[in-house]
Design a protein around this motif. Structure first.
Motif, short mmCIF file in Angstrom:
data_model
loop_
_atom_site.label_atom_id
_atom_site.label_comp_id
_atom_site.label_asym_id
_atom_site.label_seq_id
_atom_site.Cartn_x
_atom_site.Cartn_y
_atom_site.Cartn_z
N ASN A 51 75.74 30.68 50.21
CA ASN A 51 74.78 30.17 51.18
C ASN A 51 73.49 30.98 51.08
O ASN A 51 73.49 32.18 51.36
CB ASN A 51 75.35 30.27 52.59
CG ASN A 51 74.47 29.59 53.63
OD1 ASN A 51 73.30 29.30 53.38
ND2 ASN A 51 75.03 29.33 54.79
N PRO A 52 72.36 30.36 50.69
CA PRO A 52 71.12 31.11 50.53
C PRO A 52 70.57 31.70 51.81
O PRO A 52 69.66 32.53 51.77
CB PRO A 52 70.16 30.06 49.95
CG PRO A 52 70.73 28.75 50.34
CD PRO A 52 72.21 28.94 50.35
N HIS A 120 60.39 25.19 63.86
CA HIS A 120 61.71 24.59 64.04
C HIS A 120 62.75 25.36 63.21
O HIS A 120 62.65 25.41 61.98
CB HIS A 120 61.70 23.13 63.61
CG HIS A 120 60.63 22.32 64.28
ND1 HIS A 120 60.75 21.84 65.56
CD2 HIS A 120 59.39 21.94 63.85
CE1 HIS A 120 59.66 21.18 65.89
NE2 HIS A 120 58.81 21.23 64.88
N LEU A 121 63.73 25.94 63.86
CA LEU A 121 64.73 26.73 63.16
C LEU A 121 65.49 25.89 62.14
O LEU A 121 65.82 26.37 61.05
CB LEU A 121 65.71 27.36 64.16
CG LEU A 121 65.13 28.35 65.16
CD1 LEU A 121 66.25 28.97 65.98
CD2 LEU A 121 64.32 29.44 64.47
N TYR A 122 65.76 24.65 62.49
CA TYR A 122 66.49 23.79 61.56
C TYR A 122 65.70 23.61 60.27
O TYR A 122 66.25 23.72 59.16
CB TYR A 122 66.77 22.44 62.21
CG TYR A 122 67.48 21.47 61.27
CD1 TYR A 122 68.86 21.50 61.15
CD2 TYR A 122 66.77 20.57 60.48
CE1 TYR A 122 69.52 20.64 60.27
CE2 TYR A 122 67.41 19.71 59.61
CZ TYR A 122 68.79 19.75 59.51
OH TYR A 122 69.43 18.91 58.64
N LEU A 123 64.41 23.32 60.38
CA LEU A 123 63.59 23.13 59.19
C LEU A 123 63.47 24.42 58.39
O LEU A 123 63.48 24.40 57.15
CB LEU A 123 62.20 22.64 59.57
CG LEU A 123 62.10 21.19 60.07
CD1 LEU A 123 60.64 20.83 60.34
CD2 LEU A 123 62.70 20.22 59.06
N ASN A 124 63.37 25.55 59.07
CA ASN A 124 63.29 26.83 58.36
C ASN A 124 64.54 27.07 57.53
O ASN A 124 64.48 27.56 56.40
CB ASN A 124 63.08 27.97 59.36
CG ASN A 124 61.68 27.97 59.95
OD1 ASN A 124 60.77 27.33 59.43
ND2 ASN A 124 61.50 28.68 61.04
N GLY A 145 76.52 20.53 54.61
CA GLY A 145 76.77 20.59 56.06
C GLY A 145 75.48 20.62 56.86
O GLY A 145 75.39 20.02 57.94
N LEU A 146 74.48 21.31 56.32
CA LEU A 146 73.20 21.41 57.02
C LEU A 146 72.51 20.05 57.10
O LEU A 146 72.03 19.65 58.17
CB LEU A 146 72.30 22.42 56.31
CG LEU A 146 70.92 22.68 56.94
CD1 LEU A 146 71.06 23.24 58.35
CD2 LEU A 146 70.13 23.64 56.07
N VAL A 188 67.87 14.60 52.15
CA VAL A 188 69.29 14.34 52.41
C VAL A 188 69.90 13.56 51.24
O VAL A 188 71.00 13.89 50.75
CB VAL A 188 69.47 13.55 53.73
CG1 VAL A 188 70.92 13.11 53.89
CG2 VAL A 188 69.06 14.41 54.92
N GLU A 189 69.21 12.53 50.79
CA GLU A 189 69.72 11.72 49.68
C GLU A 189 69.86 12.56 48.41
O GLU A 189 70.84 12.42 47.67
CB GLU A 189 68.77 10.54 49.43
CG GLU A 189 68.79 9.50 50.56
CD GLU A 189 67.76 8.41 50.34
OE1 GLU A 189 67.10 8.42 49.27
OE2 GLU A 189 67.61 7.55 51.23
#
Length: 456
Positions: A51-52, A120-124, A145-146, A188-189
């Motif tokens: 996991n990076p 945004h933590l998700y985008l980071n 998963g992310l 995602v794709e």
């Protein structure tokens, strides 16, 4: 931080060590915790090294923490036939150290992703994965998963935008979200297919950063415009207050209010410089703490407690605003309190003059020389007057010492006098009047810079 099963086990084990009979309740929790910890350790050991988001040091810290957590649970389980008392103390403290170790590793991970290109933590997190992919590290299970959580991220954004009642505002913000999500869906794709070129990855990274920043800028402008007249100097906090009113009126569910609180904290954290003054940092953390407590109260459904916490939110926001707009010479912090377009200030022999005051002085000099009109100076004067009024409003309930209150009042009087002189200066500029204004601003700056951090 909400209580986990580990916290509950620690609490019970400490009660048993103090002589309370809680062994049966503890045994029930351990039956759940041991297999769950085994599974967590197995999953982490399998996927985390790839996991990076984790450095090698973080991976080792987490693994050691989880192993020690499992050992602690086993030690407590082995004491099942031991009577309550001090014999339980060592195992209880071993569990405490294990929990602390894991949370330190969690904090290190949180700090890593908070210091990203977006608010945004998700985008980071996603950007970390994409850059690792660019460097030749193919997406693994953690990346998959992310991206599977993308719908939840999109829903949070759209729920936040729905808090704005003006359709035109929603349209502007949704336009940025559409561009951002189009790019995210392409990502995602690509992750699902396991294929993407370096050029494609670079393009997506650039677009995600740009579209996110466009959204944040629109949010800042919108919030500034529509909520600047709210109960606090922070429009984004006023948005939380407005969402609270809608929640109390049963117009939105608790989840939407909680999401708005999360967005408020994320946005403020993204705007606050990392090298900020310690007093500013303390005031900011107080505000974040109140937001987190209110979020927990919201999800617990305790309406009476939530209403009582609103005053603490206002007080914490006003406290941070005073530091952000008065005490800090840092432009990035000053802009949190509506001083758009103002630049940083010049330095003094000691602490720099607060940026708002320094900028006003620079603008007055430019106005006198004829190099600019009075528009910017008048905007800055209005910001100064708003700041003074806000600070005066909170003085009556301040918990500061008498000395700090007196110095604060002295600074406000000087700023009020400087404001009056500046309006006269706009009508009739002269070198003599500018010198008087400079003396007042310098004196006010000296008083401001002696103020101690406010304590709550």
């Amino acid at each position: 931080m909400s209580q986990t099963i580990s916290d509950s086990i620690l609490e019970l084990s400490r009660k048993i060590a103090q002589g309370e009979e809680q062994r049966e309740a503890l045994a029930e929790l351990l039956k759940q915790a041991l297999p769950a910890t085994d599974q967590q350790l197995s999953t982490f050991s399998e996927h985390a090294p790839n996991n990076p988001e984790f450095t090698q040091e973080m991976v080792e810290q987490f693994q050691d923490g989880l192993r020690n957590l499992k050992l602690s649970f086993e030690q407590l389980q082995g004491l099942a036939n031991q009577a309550p008392g001090s014999a339980w103390g060592e195992a209880s403290e071993h569990l405490h150290r294990s929990i602390v170790s894991i949370r330190k590793a969690q904090s290190a991970h949180q700090e890593l992703i908070e210091d990203g290109d977006t608010s945004h933590l998700y985008l980071n997190r996603l950007l970390v994965h994409l850059r690792a992919w660019q460097d030749g590290r193919a997406p693994g299970a953690m990346t998959v998963g992310l991206v599977q959580a993308m719908p939840h991220f999109e829903q949070d954004l759209r729920s936040f935008i729905d808090e704005f009642e003006d359709p035109a505002v929603q349209d502007r913000m949704n336009a940025h979200v559409e561009r951002l999500m189009d790019t995210c869906h392409e990502v995602v794709e690509a992750v699902q297919a396991g294929e993407a070129s370096k050029d494609e990855l670079g393009h997506w990274i650039s677009q995600m950063v740009q579209f996110s920043q466009d959204l944040d800028q629109t949010l800042a402008e919108t919030v500034e415009s529509h909520l600047s007249m709210g109960p606090t100097p922070f429009p984004v906090v006023n948005l939380v207050n407005a969402a609270m009113d809608r929640y109390l009126g049963q117009l939105i569910p608790a989840e939407e209010l909680a999401d708005t609180m999360d967005q408020c904290e994320d946005w403020l954290r993204g705007q606050l410089p990392t090298d900020t003054d310690p007093s500013l940092n303390q005031a900011a953390e107080e505000l974040f703490k109140v937001l987190q407590e209110m979020r927990q109260t919201t999800m617990a459904g305790d309406v009476d407690l939530l209403v009582s916490q609103r005053e603490a939110l206002f007080s914490a926001a006003e406290n941070l605003a005073m530091f952000a707009a008065v005490l800090s010479p840092d432009e990035g912090v000053v802009n949190l309190v509506s001083t758009e377009g103002l630049s940083g200030g010049a330095a003094s022999d000691q602490r720099p003059m607060p940026a708002l005051l320094s900028t006003i002085l620079q603008q007055a000099e430019s106005y006198l020389s004829g190099s600019q009109n009075s528009e910017k100076l008048e905007e800055s004067l209005e910001a100064l007057e708003k700041l003074v009024t806000s600070t005066e409003g909170q003085m009556s309930r301040s918990r500061d010492s008498l000395e700090v209150k007196q110095r604060t009042q002295q600074a406000l009087e000087l700023l009020n006098e400087a404001s009056q002189q500046l309006w006269d200066f706009v009508d009739s500029a002269s070198e003599e009047r500018l010198n008087t204004i400079e003396d007042l601003l310098c004196e006010a700056s000296e008083v401001v810079n002696t103020l101690s951090p406010r304590r709550r």
